[in-house]
Write a protein that holds these residues in place. Structure first.
Motif, mmCIF file in Angstrom:
data_model
loop_
_atom_site.group_PDB
_atom_site.id
_atom_site.type_symbol
_atom_site.label_atom_id
_atom_site.label_comp_id
_atom_site.label_asym_id
_atom_site.label_seq_id
_atom_site.Cartn_x
_atom_site.Cartn_y
_atom_site.Cartn_z
ATOM 1 N N ALA A 88 1.000 3.377 3.130
ATOM 2 C CA ALA A 88 -0.124 4.243 3.532
ATOM 3 C C ALA A 88 -0.234 4.243 5.059
ATOM 4 O O ALA A 88 -0.098 3.205 5.718
ATOM 5 N N GLY A 100 1.096 13.677 0.857
ATOM 6 C CA GLY A 100 0.087 13.861 1.897
ATOM 7 C C GLY A 100 0.693 13.650 3.281
ATOM 8 O O GLY A 100 1.704 14.276 3.640
ATOM 9 N N MET A 144 0.832 -1.213 0.000
ATOM 10 C CA MET A 144 0.000 0.000 0.000
ATOM 11 C C MET A 144 0.861 1.255 0.000
ATOM 12 O O MET A 144 0.437 2.320 0.438
ATOM 13 N N LYS A 152 10.331 2.568 -3.278
ATOM 14 C CA LYS A 152 9.216 3.153 -4.058
ATOM 15 C C LYS A 152 8.479 4.232 -3.271
ATOM 16 O O LYS A 152 7.956 5.185 -3.847
ATOM 17 N N ILE A 189 -6.189 6.130 2.572
ATOM 18 C CA ILE A 189 -7.440 6.641 1.983
ATOM 19 C C ILE A 189 -8.568 5.626 2.151
ATOM 20 O O ILE A 189 -9.716 5.987 2.396
HETATM 21 N N1 CAA Z 1 -4.019 5.082 0.959
HETATM 22 C C1 CAA Z 1 -4.435 3.834 0.717
HETATM 23 N N2 CAA Z 1 -3.930 3.059 -0.261
HETATM 24 C C2 CAA Z 1 -2.971 3.603 -1.041
HETATM 25 C C3 CAA Z 1 -2.500 4.913 -0.866
HETATM 26 C C4 CAA Z 1 -3.070 5.670 0.195
HETATM 27 N N3 CAA Z 1 -2.663 6.921 0.480
HETATM 28 N N4 CAA Z 1 -1.567 5.167 -1.799
HETATM 29 C C5 CAA Z 1 -1.459 4.046 -2.535
HETATM 30 N N5 CAA Z 1 -2.298 3.097 -2.075
HETATM 31 C C6 CAA Z 1 -2.487 1.740 -2.590
HETATM 32 C C7 CAA Z 1 -3.248 1.740 -3.901
HETATM 33 O O1 CAA Z 1 -4.635 1.821 -3.676
HETATM 34 C C8 CAA Z 1 -2.814 0.431 -4.477
HETATM 35 O O2 CAA Z 1 -3.540 -0.595 -3.850
HETATM 36 P P1 CAA Z 1 -4.241 -1.775 -4.734
HETATM 37 O O3 CAA Z 1 -3.065 -2.512 -5.326
HETATM 38 O O4 CAA Z 1 -4.996 -2.549 -3.727
HETATM 39 O O5 CAA Z 1 -5.046 -1.075 -5.765
HETATM 40 C C9 CAA Z 1 -1.362 0.301 -4.014
HETATM 41 O O6 CAA Z 1 -1.231 1.165 -2.889
HETATM 42 C C10 CAA Z 1 -0.355 0.739 -5.071
HETATM 43 O O7 CAA Z 1 -0.709 2.053 -5.489
HETATM 44 P P2 CAA Z 1 -0.934 2.452 -7.029
HETATM 45 O O8 CAA Z 1 -1.406 1.270 -7.824
HETATM 46 O O9 CAA Z 1 -1.808 3.650 -7.059
HETATM 47 O O10 CAA Z 1 0.560 2.800 -7.451
HETATM 48 P P3 CAA Z 1 1.031 3.780 -8.608
HETATM 49 O O11 CAA Z 1 2.490 3.567 -8.730
HETATM 50 O O12 CAA Z 1 0.176 3.606 -9.826
HETATM 51 O O13 CAA Z 1 0.732 5.261 -8.079
HETATM 52 C C11 CAA Z 1 0.732 7.022 -6.414
HETATM 53 C C12 CAA Z 1 1.441 5.769 -6.976
HETATM 54 C C13 CAA Z 1 0.800 8.162 -7.446
HETATM 55 C C14 CAA Z 1 1.484 7.428 -5.159
HETATM 56 C C15 CAA Z 1 -0.742 6.688 -6.101
HETATM 57 O O14 CAA Z 1 -0.787 5.489 -5.336
HETATM 58 C C16 CAA Z 1 -1.460 7.753 -5.305
HETATM 59 O O15 CAA Z 1 -1.838 8.771 -5.873
HETATM 60 N N6 CAA Z 1 -1.670 7.514 -4.016
HETATM 61 C C17 CAA Z 1 -2.440 8.416 -3.157
HETATM 62 C C18 CAA Z 1 -1.656 9.670 -2.816
HETATM 63 C C19 CAA Z 1 -2.502 10.603 -1.983
HETATM 64 O O16 CAA Z 1 -3.514 11.106 -2.425
HETATM 65 N N7 CAA Z 1 -2.075 10.836 -0.726
HETATM 66 C C20 CAA Z 1 -2.791 11.710 0.198
HETATM 67 C C21 CAA Z 1 -3.641 10.890 1.122
HETATM 68 S S1 CAA Z 1 -4.722 11.882 2.143
HETATM 69 C C22 CAA Z 1 -3.759 12.398 3.443
HETATM 70 O O17 CAA Z 1 -2.589 12.098 3.527
HETATM 71 C C23 CAA Z 1 -4.477 13.250 4.456
HETATM 72 C C24 CAA Z 1 -3.612 13.856 5.513
HETATM 73 O O18 CAA Z 1 -2.953 14.851 5.295
HETATM 74 C C25 CAA Z 1 -3.635 13.352 6.885
#
Ligand code: CAA
Length: 259
Positions: free
Chosen positions: A28, A109, A25, A60, A68
């Motif tokens: 995460a 994030g 993940m 990575k 999320i």
């Molecule tokens: N939460 C939960 N799961 C996450 C995650 C997150 N923040 N980031 C990645 N994952 C999971 C994906 O869902 C995926 O799981 P599945 O295989 O079950 O689908 C796995 O990790 C691998 O991720 P990707 O397939 O998306 O990998 P990628 O290489 O194609 O993309 C990335 C990488 C651009 C980082 C993309 O994963 C992404 O955009 N992630 C979310 C980033 C984000 O929005 N972060 C902010 C979160 S909100 C927050 O942080 C609030 C706060 O301030 C407290």
């Protein structure tokens, strides 16, 4: 050493290393991860043999943000009344001992916010920083709007938080978010060299330097200077200060006793 589910905690000499370990993940940050990090910091802070703490992820991802999938179904009352993140989520920032974030890959994030809670960020050349919460219809929740703005200034912080774009390691270094960039295959060895060097210093002196620098974010200059002066004078109560200056004069290495 306690067994953790989402992190690995090791002591390497005088350095404590916390490695986020949810690779599938992208590390995460669930509530559980925040809790484990806080417990690990409690333990390493209480461990007298530790002089510096390193926080890292994998190649990575340092961490791709708060979890999320865990957050999606939650409502306001749950986030407000059980605000665990507010209570324990900033434990890294309140750590007395020096902390270093070793960042490779995504620090997005909550991941970027966690890195910014550390005293020093060392980035590998693959690191990518960002606050993409806006793309999820929310905003940074554990320091992103505040620490990022103090680190890189208003315009760039607005740019990142309003567009959700990522910045690469070079831009992050140029902007003052990270202190050094190293090749990704050397990240941990370089960070360990830095952390070991810090851990060799007098711990109370390091804690006082850290406290004084952190006051720069909280107080007007005149008060910050006063805090610095008071802490500087306090170092004259340390055996390590007496030893450090004597060692310089006698052209030898100081033997710090952390008191
Ligand atoms: N939460 C939960 N799961 C996450 C995650 C997150 N923040 N980031 C990645 N994952 C999971 C994906 O869902 C995926 O799981 P599945 O295989 O079950 O689908 C796995 O990790 C691998 O991720 P990707 O397939 O998306 O990998 P990628 O290489 O194609 O993309 C990335 C990488 C651009 C980082 C993309 O994963 C992404 O955009 N992630 C979310 C980033 C984000 O929005 N972060 C902010 C979160 S909100 C927050 O942080 C609030 C706060 O301030 C407290």
């Amino acid at each position: 050493m306690k067994a953790f589910e989402h992190i690995i905690v090791e002591t390497r000499g005088k350095v404590g290393v916390i490695t986020l370990n949810r690779p599938k993940m992208l590390n995460a940050l669930s509530f559980g991860v925040f809790g484990e990090i806080a417990t690990a910091v409690d333990d390493l802070e209480a461990n007298d043999s530790i002089g510096c703490i390193v926080l890292t992820g994998n190649e990575k991802a340092f961490a791709a943000g708060a979890d999320i999938k865990e957050m999606q179904p939650k409502g306001f009352i749950e986030m407000f009344s059980n605000d665990f993140i507010a209570i324990r989520g900033d434990r890294v920032a309140t750590c007395r001992k020096p902390t270093v974030a070793a960042v490779s890959g995504y620090a997005l994030g909550g991941g970027c916010e966690l890195a910014m809670m550390c005293d020093i960020i060392i980035a590998s050349d693959t690191a990518k920083f960002g606050q993409p919460e806006i793309t999820l219809g929310t905003i940074p929740g554990i320091g992103g709007t505040q620490r990022l703005t103090r680190a890189i200034g208003k315009s760039k912080a607005m740019d990142l938080c309003l567009t959700g774009r990522m910045m690469d390691a070079a831009e992050a270094e140029r902007s003052g978010l990270v202190s050094r960039i190293v090749p990704s295959d050397k990240l941990m060895s370089e960070v360990m060299t830095i952390a070991e060097k810090i851990a060799e210093m007098s711990l109370p002196a390091a804690e006082m330097a850290k406290r004084a620098i952190n006051r720069a974010f909280e107080t007007p200059l005149s008060e910050g200077l006063q805090v610095e002066r008071d802490l500087f004078r306090s170092t004259f109560a340390l055996e390590d200060r007496l030893e450090g200056m004597a060692a310089f004069i006698e052209k030898r290495k100081p033997a710090n006793k952390n008191r």
